[in-house]
Design a protein around this motif. Structure first.
Motif, PDB file in Angstrom:
ATOM      1  N   MET A   1       0.837  -1.185   0.000  1.00  0.00           N
ATOM      2  CA  MET A   1       0.000   0.000   0.000  1.00  0.00           C
ATOM      3  C   MET A   1       0.883   1.250   0.000  1.00  0.00           C
ATOM      4  SD  MET A   1      -3.019  -1.253  -0.030  1.00  0.00           S
ATOM      5  CE  MET A   1      -4.191  -0.033   0.458  1.00  0.00           C
ATOM      6  N   ILE A   2       0.392   2.281  -0.600  1.00  0.00           N
ATOM      7  CA  ILE A   2       1.076   3.567  -0.651  1.00  0.00           C
ATOM      8  C   ILE A   2       0.073   4.629  -0.205  1.00  0.00           C
ATOM      9  CG2 ILE A   2       0.515   3.822  -3.101  1.00  0.00           C
ATOM     10  CD1 ILE A   2       3.028   5.484  -3.459  1.00  0.00           C
ATOM     11  N   THR A   3       0.562   5.617   0.523  1.00  0.00           N
ATOM     12  CA  THR A   3      -0.321   6.693   0.959  1.00  0.00           C
ATOM     13  C   THR A   3      -0.114   7.922   0.076  1.00  0.00           C
ATOM     14  OG1 THR A   3       1.218   7.698   2.526  1.00  0.00           O
ATOM     15  CG2 THR A   3      -0.157   5.883   3.358  1.00  0.00           C
ATOM     16  N   SER A   4      -1.104   8.791   0.103  1.00  0.00           N
ATOM     17  CA  SER A   4      -0.983  10.040  -0.656  1.00  0.00           C
ATOM     18  C   SER A   4       0.178  10.873  -0.123  1.00  0.00           C
ATOM     19  CB  SER A   4      -2.289  10.826  -0.584  1.00  0.00           C
ATOM     20  OG  SER A   4      -2.655  11.084   0.759  1.00  0.00           O
TER      21      SER A   4
ATOM     22  N   GLN B   1       2.996   9.675   1.076  1.00  0.00           N
ATOM     23  CA  GLN B   1       4.209   9.095   0.517  1.00  0.00           C
ATOM     24  C   GLN B   1       4.408   9.524  -0.933  1.00  0.00           C
ATOM     25  OE1 GLN B   1       3.220   4.977   1.716  1.00  0.00           O
ATOM     26  NE2 GLN B   1       5.369   4.830   2.315  1.00  0.00           N
ATOM     27  N   MET B   2       3.333   9.579  -1.691  1.00  0.00           N
ATOM     28  CA  MET B   2       3.444  10.005  -3.089  1.00  0.00           C
ATOM     29  C   MET B   2       3.987  11.423  -3.175  1.00  0.00           C
ATOM     30  SD  MET B   2       0.125   8.481  -5.097  1.00  0.00           S
ATOM     31  CE  MET B   2       0.651   9.227  -6.638  1.00  0.00           C
ATOM     32  N   ARG B   3       3.425  12.322  -2.383  1.00  0.00           N
ATOM     33  CA  ARG B   3       3.871  13.720  -2.429  1.00  0.00           C
ATOM     34  C   ARG B   3       5.315  13.846  -1.928  1.00  0.00           C
ATOM     35  NH1 ARG B   3      -1.554  14.275  -0.957  1.00  0.00           N
ATOM     36  NH2 ARG B   3      -1.082  14.537   1.248  1.00  0.00           N
ATOM     37  N   ALA B   4       5.647  13.096  -0.884  1.00  0.00           N
ATOM     38  CA  ALA B   4       7.013  13.141  -0.349  1.00  0.00           C
ATOM     39  C   ALA B   4       8.015  12.585  -1.358  1.00  0.00           C
ATOM     40  CB  ALA B   4       7.094  12.357   0.965  1.00  0.00           C
ATOM     41  N   ALA B   5       7.651  11.505  -2.022  1.00  0.00           N
ATOM     42  CA  ALA B   5       8.537  10.896  -3.022  1.00  0.00           C
ATOM     43  C   ALA B   5       8.759  11.853  -4.185  1.00  0.00           C
ATOM     44  CB  ALA B   5       7.949   9.576  -3.511  1.00  0.00           C
ATOM     45  N   ARG B   6       7.693  12.518  -4.625  1.00  0.00           N
ATOM     46  CA  ARG B   6       7.853  13.502  -5.702  1.00  0.00           C
ATOM     47  C   ARG B   6       8.761  14.639  -5.265  1.00  0.00           C
ATOM     48  NH1 ARG B   6       4.572  16.734  -7.347  1.00  0.00           N
ATOM     49  NH2 ARG B   6       2.842  16.615  -5.878  1.00  0.00           N
ATOM     50  N   ALA B   7       8.610  15.068  -4.012  1.00  0.00           N
ATOM     51  CA  ALA B   7       9.450  16.158  -3.506  1.00  0.00           C
ATOM     52  C   ALA B   7      10.919  15.739  -3.473  1.00  0.00           C
ATOM     53  CB  ALA B   7       8.991  16.580  -2.113  1.00  0.00           C
TER      54      ALA B   7
ATOM     55  N   ILE C   1       8.671   3.058   2.150  1.00  0.00           N
ATOM     56  CA  ILE C   1       8.806   2.300   3.388  1.00  0.00           C
ATOM     57  C   ILE C   1       7.407   2.015   3.920  1.00  0.00           C
ATOM     58  CG2 ILE C   1       9.779   2.274   5.715  1.00  0.00           C
ATOM     59  CD1 ILE C   1      11.724   4.505   4.629  1.00  0.00           C
ATOM     60  N   GLY C   2       7.066   0.741   4.019  1.00  0.00           N
ATOM     61  CA  GLY C   2       5.741   0.338   4.477  1.00  0.00           C
ATOM     62  C   GLY C   2       5.595   0.434   5.993  1.00  0.00           C
ATOM     63  N   GLU C   3       4.370   0.269   6.433  1.00  0.00           N
ATOM     64  CA  GLU C   3       4.014   0.384   7.846  1.00  0.00           C
ATOM     65  C   GLU C   3       4.845  -0.547   8.731  1.00  0.00           C
ATOM     66  OE1 GLU C   3       2.155   2.128  10.929  1.00  0.00           O
ATOM     67  OE2 GLU C   3       1.600   2.598   8.877  1.00  0.00           O
ATOM     68  N   GLN C   4       5.037  -1.769   8.311  1.00  0.00           N
ATOM     69  CA  GLN C   4       5.757  -2.747   9.132  1.00  0.00           C
ATOM     70  C   GLN C   4       7.211  -2.952   8.697  1.00  0.00           C
ATOM     71  OE1 GLN C   4       4.279  -3.926  11.876  1.00  0.00           O
ATOM     72  NE2 GLN C   4       2.456  -2.765  11.326  1.00  0.00           N
ATOM     73  N   ALA C   5       7.684  -2.154   7.745  1.00  0.00           N
ATOM     74  CA  ALA C   5       9.058  -2.297   7.255  1.00  0.00           C
ATOM     75  C   ALA C   5      10.052  -1.811   8.302  1.00  0.00           C
ATOM     76  CB  ALA C   5       9.239  -1.514   5.961  1.00  0.00           C
ATOM     77  N   ARG C   6      11.254  -2.347   8.254  1.00  0.00           N
ATOM     78  CA  ARG C   6      12.289  -1.953   9.202  1.00  0.00           C
ATOM     79  C   ARG C   6      12.669  -0.490   8.990  1.00  0.00           C
ATOM     80  NH1 ARG C   6      15.756  -2.457  12.960  1.00  0.00           N
ATOM     81  NH2 ARG C   6      17.983  -2.247  12.706  1.00  0.00           N
ATOM     82  N   SER C   7      12.593   0.259  10.053  1.00  0.00           N
ATOM     83  CA  SER C   7      12.954   1.667  10.055  1.00  0.00           C
ATOM     84  C   SER C   7      13.259   2.031  11.494  1.00  0.00           C
ATOM     85  CB  SER C   7      11.787   2.507   9.509  1.00  0.00           C
ATOM     86  OG  SER C   7      12.108   3.863   9.534  1.00  0.00           O
TER      87      SER C   7
ATOM     88  N   GLY D   1      10.227   3.769  12.960  1.00  0.00           N
ATOM     89  CA  GLY D   1       8.923   3.197  12.665  1.00  0.00           C
ATOM     90  C   GLY D   1       8.077   4.065  11.752  1.00  0.00           C
ATOM     91  N   GLY D   2       6.900   3.561  11.399  1.00  0.00           N
ATOM     92  CA  GLY D   2       5.976   4.297  10.547  1.00  0.00           C
ATOM     93  C   GLY D   2       6.323   4.198   9.075  1.00  0.00           C
ATOM     94  N   ARG D   3       5.472   4.827   8.284  1.00  0.00           N
ATOM     95  CA  ARG D   3       5.667   4.841   6.841  1.00  0.00           C
ATOM     96  C   ARG D   3       6.595   5.974   6.443  1.00  0.00           C
ATOM     97  NH1 ARG D   3       1.774   2.123   3.710  1.00  0.00           N
ATOM     98  NH2 ARG D   3       0.171   1.160   4.982  1.00  0.00           N
ATOM     99  N   GLY D   4       7.128   5.895   5.225  1.00  0.00           N
ATOM    100  CA  GLY D   4       7.975   6.971   4.736  1.00  0.00           C
ATOM    101  C   GLY D   4       8.519   6.683   3.361  1.00  0.00           C
TER     102      GLY D   4
END
Length: 90
Positions: A1-4, A6-12, A64-70, A73-76
């Motif tokens: 899953m991707i959040t809106s 994340q999309m804006r952050a990735a574009r930035a 970076i997904g919700e449960q991915a190693r970071s 924590g959290g998405r990014g």
């Protein structure tokens, strides 16, 4: 899953606008606009979501997904390597 978000952050991170993302992903500009206007997880046709995620991956952005190693924590998003975005098919 991707959040809106994340999309804006990735574009930035890539320094691209919605039109460029649409071209990189091979989808329409209104589709990108609709996806980014979503609240929370982006909803849409799986094939379209896949195209957008793959375009970010080719351009060097890791989602970076919700449960991915970071560490915190959290998405990014994060850059895998510096460089300009690469067009579809190159």
């Amino acid at each position: 899953m991707i959040t809106s978000f994340q999309m804006r952050a990735a574009r930035a991170l890539l320094g691209i606008d919605q039109k460029t993302l649409a071209e990189l992903a091979g989808v329409s500009l209104p589709t990108i606009q609709r996806m980014e206007a979503s609240t929370g997880n982006v909803r849409g046709v799986v094939e379209t979501l896949t195209k957008v995620v793959e375009a970010f991956d080719r351009a060097g952005v890791e989602l970076i997904g919700e449960q991915a190693r970071s560490d915190s924590g959290g998405r990014g998003v994060r850059l895998k390597e510096p460089g300009p975005p690469r067009r579809v098919g190159t």
